[in-house]
Design a protein around this motif. Structure first.
Motif, PDB file in Angstrom:
ATOM      1  N   ALA A   1       0.876  -1.250   0.104  1.00  0.00           N
ATOM      2  CA  ALA A   1      -0.414  -0.097  -0.416  1.00  0.00           C
ATOM      3  C   ALA A   1       0.369   1.800  -0.118  1.00  0.00           C
ATOM      4  O   ALA A   1       0.317   2.586  -0.415  1.00  0.00           O
ATOM      5  CB  ALA A   1      -0.665   0.045   1.007  1.00  0.00           C
ATOM      6  N   MET A   2       2.770   1.159   0.415  1.00  0.00           N
ATOM      7  CA  MET A   2       2.440   1.972   0.664  1.00  0.00           C
ATOM      8  C   MET A   2       4.412   2.421  -0.818  1.00  0.00           C
ATOM      9  O   MET A   2       4.274   3.794  -0.810  1.00  0.00           O
ATOM     10  CB  MET A   2       3.580   2.315   1.559  1.00  0.00           C
ATOM     11  CG  MET A   2       2.806   2.423   2.805  1.00  0.00           C
ATOM     12  SD  MET A   2       4.135   2.342   4.621  1.00  0.00           S
ATOM     13  CE  MET A   2       5.475   3.850   3.894  1.00  0.00           C
ATOM     14  N   SER A   3       4.028   1.393  -0.999  1.00  0.00           N
ATOM     15  CA  SER A   3       5.081   1.594  -1.863  1.00  0.00           C
ATOM     16  C   SER A   3       4.831   1.311  -3.507  1.00  0.00           C
ATOM     17  O   SER A   3       3.636   0.897  -3.593  1.00  0.00           O
ATOM     18  CB  SER A   3       5.936   0.410  -2.032  1.00  0.00           C
ATOM     19  OG  SER A   3       6.488  -0.111  -0.674  1.00  0.00           O
ATOM     20  N   GLY A   4       5.553   2.250  -4.532  1.00  0.00           N
ATOM     21  CA  GLY A   4       5.469   2.419  -6.016  1.00  0.00           C
ATOM     22  C   GLY A   4       6.590   1.592  -6.541  1.00  0.00           C
ATOM     23  O   GLY A   4       7.047   1.059  -5.613  1.00  0.00           O
ATOM     24  N   PRO A   5       6.582   1.737  -7.814  1.00  0.00           N
ATOM     25  CA  PRO A   5       8.206   1.450  -8.209  1.00  0.00           C
ATOM     26  C   PRO A   5       9.569   2.068  -7.657  1.00  0.00           C
ATOM     27  O   PRO A   5       9.641   2.646  -7.574  1.00  0.00           O
ATOM     28  CB  PRO A   5       7.798   1.958  -9.955  1.00  0.00           C
ATOM     29  CG  PRO A   5       6.704   2.284  -9.732  1.00  0.00           C
ATOM     30  CD  PRO A   5       6.063   2.627  -8.702  1.00  0.00           C
ATOM     31  N   GLY A   6      10.270   0.881  -6.343  1.00  0.00           N
ATOM     32  CA  GLY A   6      11.364   1.140  -6.225  1.00  0.00           C
ATOM     33  C   GLY A   6      11.155   2.621  -5.001  1.00  0.00           C
ATOM     34  O   GLY A   6      12.046   3.318  -4.659  1.00  0.00           O
ATOM     35  N   GLY A   7       9.944   2.626  -4.949  1.00  0.00           N
ATOM     36  CA  GLY A   7       9.723   3.246  -2.692  1.00  0.00           C
ATOM     37  C   GLY A   7       8.254   3.815  -2.766  1.00  0.00           C
ATOM     38  O   GLY A   7       7.473   2.572  -3.167  1.00  0.00           O
ATOM     39  N   THR A   8       8.763   4.927  -2.257  1.00  0.00           N
ATOM     40  CA  THR A   8       7.246   5.278  -1.419  1.00  0.00           C
ATOM     41  C   THR A   8       6.715   6.209  -1.917  1.00  0.00           C
ATOM     42  O   THR A   8       7.544   7.725  -1.815  1.00  0.00           O
ATOM     43  CB  THR A   8       7.338   4.637   0.266  1.00  0.00           C
ATOM     44  OG1 THR A   8       8.009   3.710   0.489  1.00  0.00           O
ATOM     45  CG2 THR A   8       6.360   5.622   1.281  1.00  0.00           C
ATOM     46  N   PHE A   9       5.335   6.693  -1.695  1.00  0.00           N
ATOM     47  CA  PHE A   9       4.854   7.693  -2.416  1.00  0.00           C
ATOM     48  C   PHE A   9       4.479   8.373  -1.273  1.00  0.00           C
ATOM     49  O   PHE A   9       4.499   7.793  -0.148  1.00  0.00           O
ATOM     50  CB  PHE A   9       3.170   7.243  -3.010  1.00  0.00           C
ATOM     51  CG  PHE A   9       3.394   6.480  -4.524  1.00  0.00           C
ATOM     52  CD1 PHE A   9       4.412   7.149  -5.321  1.00  0.00           C
ATOM     53  CD2 PHE A   9       2.481   5.350  -4.513  1.00  0.00           C
ATOM     54  CE1 PHE A   9       3.993   5.822  -6.718  1.00  0.00           C
ATOM     55  CE2 PHE A   9       2.944   5.292  -5.921  1.00  0.00           C
ATOM     56  CZ  PHE A   9       3.808   5.390  -6.674  1.00  0.00           C
ATOM     57  N   ILE A  10       4.291   9.977  -1.542  1.00  0.00           N
ATOM     58  CA  ILE A  10       3.577  10.910  -0.985  1.00  0.00           C
ATOM     59  C   ILE A  10       2.683  10.777   0.453  1.00  0.00           C
ATOM     60  O   ILE A  10       3.066  10.647   1.798  1.00  0.00           O
ATOM     61  CB  ILE A  10       4.186  12.557  -1.390  1.00  0.00           C
ATOM     62  CG1 ILE A  10       4.311  13.166   0.330  1.00  0.00           C
ATOM     63  CG2 ILE A  10       2.646  12.394  -2.027  1.00  0.00           C
ATOM     64  CD1 ILE A  10       4.160  14.934  -0.572  1.00  0.00           C
ATOM     65  N   GLY A  11       1.655  10.257  -0.579  1.00  0.00           N
ATOM     66  CA  GLY A  11       0.494  10.165   0.816  1.00  0.00           C
ATOM     67  C   GLY A  11       0.848   9.112   1.758  1.00  0.00           C
ATOM     68  O   GLY A  11       0.367   9.073   3.046  1.00  0.00           O
TER      69      GLY A  11
ATOM     70  N   VAL B   1       8.617   9.430  -5.325  1.00  0.00           N
ATOM     71  CA  VAL B   1       8.400   8.534  -4.829  1.00  0.00           C
ATOM     72  C   VAL B   1      10.196   8.370  -3.591  1.00  0.00           C
ATOM     73  O   VAL B   1      10.977   8.910  -3.967  1.00  0.00           O
ATOM     74  CB  VAL B   1       9.341   7.392  -6.203  1.00  0.00           C
ATOM     75  CG1 VAL B   1       9.406   6.310  -5.647  1.00  0.00           C
ATOM     76  CG2 VAL B   1       7.940   7.109  -7.046  1.00  0.00           C
ATOM     77  N   TYR B   2       9.844   7.637  -2.101  1.00  0.00           N
ATOM     78  CA  TYR B   2      10.757   8.020  -1.850  1.00  0.00           C
ATOM     79  C   TYR B   2      11.238   6.585  -1.443  1.00  0.00           C
ATOM     80  O   TYR B   2      10.654   5.714  -1.417  1.00  0.00           O
ATOM     81  CB  TYR B   2      10.112   8.196   0.046  1.00  0.00           C
ATOM     82  CG  TYR B   2       9.429   9.941  -0.032  1.00  0.00           C
ATOM     83  CD1 TYR B   2      10.096  10.980   0.770  1.00  0.00           C
ATOM     84  CD2 TYR B   2       8.381  10.319  -1.116  1.00  0.00           C
ATOM     85  CE1 TYR B   2       9.316  12.141   0.359  1.00  0.00           C
ATOM     86  CE2 TYR B   2       7.876  11.691  -0.464  1.00  0.00           C
ATOM     87  CZ  TYR B   2       8.363  12.410  -0.363  1.00  0.00           C
ATOM     88  OH  TYR B   2       7.484  13.166   0.109  1.00  0.00           O
ATOM     89  N   ASP B   3      13.064   6.709  -2.261  1.00  0.00           N
ATOM     90  CA  ASP B   3      13.675   5.288  -1.490  1.00  0.00           C
ATOM     91  C   ASP B   3      13.994   5.089   0.162  1.00  0.00           C
ATOM     92  O   ASP B   3      13.655   6.196   0.653  1.00  0.00           O
ATOM     93  CB  ASP B   3      14.691   5.574  -2.807  1.00  0.00           C
ATOM     94  CG  ASP B   3      15.461   5.475  -2.282  1.00  0.00           C
ATOM     95  OD1 ASP B   3      15.098   7.180  -0.597  1.00  0.00           O
ATOM     96  OD2 ASP B   3      16.235   6.476  -2.889  1.00  0.00           O
TER      97      ASP B   3
ATOM     98  N   ASP C   1       8.917   9.596 -10.162  1.00  0.00           N
ATOM     99  CA  ASP C   1       8.423   8.574 -11.201  1.00  0.00           C
ATOM    100  C   ASP C   1       8.543   9.639 -12.441  1.00  0.00           C
ATOM    101  O   ASP C   1       7.353  10.295 -12.834  1.00  0.00           O
ATOM    102  CB  ASP C   1       6.924   7.681 -10.881  1.00  0.00           C
ATOM    103  CG  ASP C   1       6.733   7.068 -11.764  1.00  0.00           C
ATOM    104  OD1 ASP C   1       7.239   5.848 -11.796  1.00  0.00           O
ATOM    105  OD2 ASP C   1       5.330   6.944 -12.627  1.00  0.00           O
ATOM    106  N   ALA C   2       9.096   8.702 -13.414  1.00  0.00           N
ATOM    107  CA  ALA C   2       8.849   8.898 -14.764  1.00  0.00           C
ATOM    108  C   ALA C   2       7.782   9.255 -15.388  1.00  0.00           C
ATOM    109  O   ALA C   2       7.478   9.668 -16.360  1.00  0.00           O
ATOM    110  CB  ALA C   2       9.719   7.857 -15.856  1.00  0.00           C
ATOM    111  N   GLN C   3       6.879   8.172 -15.263  1.00  0.00           N
ATOM    112  CA  GLN C   3       5.367   8.383 -16.034  1.00  0.00           C
ATOM    113  C   GLN C   3       3.922   8.581 -15.243  1.00  0.00           C
ATOM    114  O   GLN C   3       3.332   9.604 -15.717  1.00  0.00           O
ATOM    115  CB  GLN C   3       5.395   6.650 -16.174  1.00  0.00           C
ATOM    116  CG  GLN C   3       5.889   5.424 -16.676  1.00  0.00           C
ATOM    117  CD  GLN C   3       4.972   4.320 -16.966  1.00  0.00           C
ATOM    118  OE1 GLN C   3       4.330   3.674 -15.601  1.00  0.00           O
ATOM    119  NE2 GLN C   3       6.323   3.507 -18.172  1.00  0.00           N
ATOM    120  N   THR C   4       4.130   8.869 -14.143  1.00  0.00           N
ATOM    121  CA  THR C   4       3.108   9.523 -12.985  1.00  0.00           C
ATOM    122  C   THR C   4       3.325  10.947 -12.512  1.00  0.00           C
ATOM    123  O   THR C   4       3.023  12.019 -12.214  1.00  0.00           O
ATOM    124  CB  THR C   4       2.737   8.614 -12.233  1.00  0.00           C
ATOM    125  OG1 THR C   4       3.388   8.978 -11.073  1.00  0.00           O
ATOM    126  CG2 THR C   4       2.521   7.291 -12.004  1.00  0.00           C
TER     127      THR C   4
END
Length: 251
Positions: A128-138, A172-174, A165-168
């Motif tokens: 729930a916290m992670s995007g590709p390679g890291g964590t989203f701000i929310g 992204v927080y690693d 993130d290149a697409q969105t």
């Protein structure tokens, strides 16, 4: 102090200056600032001082390391104007600030211990916290109990630098970013200002861990102890000056 500064009689500016390695101009400046009582004058207009002036100078120079130049000046000016209660109030404020600094240090140390031993987020939450390679701000903001706007403010202050993130275009927080955010969060809770946190975060980031803060905390402890002892030394010199002043001028 040299015997001629305590045995009575008139003293020249150079007599006061030489004992403390000061210039005669500094002595004149101190008098004009109210740190020293007003000097006497000879028939030709030259300044003359007494052992009481010498005691005032010693008191001021002893007060500076513990209270700072500005507060030490204000303390001496109050005493020389007969406002001893104001001088005591200024001293109390300095001691209160030192106590507050000690409490802040204790809070920061406790926060860092909590950070060092904090468990990693449960695996059930990582998706729930992670995007590709890291964590989203929310999700990261919710995990820490702060607002996303706070994280953006910290980013603007240079405390953390998440990639996009290149697409969105989302932040992204690693793993290192999350560590920096958690450290900033703990330091803010400990009373640190953003401008104080930034260089500490930079140290941690460059070293790859919390070790650099250990030296900073030791140094902070040392500076507080030095300041506390300087306040004791300043109090002793000021009390001597107050006693001598009462003998000369009465209560």
């Amino acid at each position: 102090m040299a015997a001629n500064l305590t045995s009575g009689g008139r003293l020249r500016p150079v007599d006061l200056a030489r004992v403390h390695g000061l210039s005669t101009q500094a002595i004149r400046n101190y008098e004009e600032a109210g740190i020293l009582p007003a000097a006497g004058r000879t028939a030709h207009g030259y300044r003359t001082y007494t052992p009481l002036h010498a005691r005032a100078l010693s008191a001021f120079l002893a007060l500076v390391p513990g209270h700072g130049h500005q507060t030490a000046t204000a303390i001496m000016r109050a005493v020389n104007e007969g406002e001893a209660e104001e001088a005591f109030r200024l001293i109390d404020e300095s001691h209160a600030q030192l106590l507050d600094d000690r409490r802040t240090l204790q809070a920061v140390e406790g926060a860092l211990r909590d950070l060092e031993h904090a468990p990693a987020p449960p695996a059930s939450q990582s998706g729930a916290m992670s995007g590709p390679g890291g964590t989203f701000i929310g999700p990261l903001a919710r995990k820490l109990g702060i607002r996303p706007a706070t994280l953006r403010k910290w980013e603007h202050a240079g405390l953390v630098s998440p990639r996009r993130d290149a697409q969105t275009g989302y932040r992204v927080y690693d793993e290192a970013d999350v560590r920096d955010v958690r450290l900033a969060h703990q330091l803010r809770r400990g009373g640190y200002l953003l401008e104080q946190i930034a260089p500490l975060i930079a140290q941690v980031r460059s070293a790859g861990g919390l070790e650099p803060l250990e030296a900073a905390l030791r140094d902070w402890h040392g500076r507080l102890s030095t300041r506390g002892r300087a306040m004791l030394a300043g109090a002793s010199e000021l009390e001597s000056y107050l006693r001598d002043r009462e003998r000369v001028h009465g209560r």
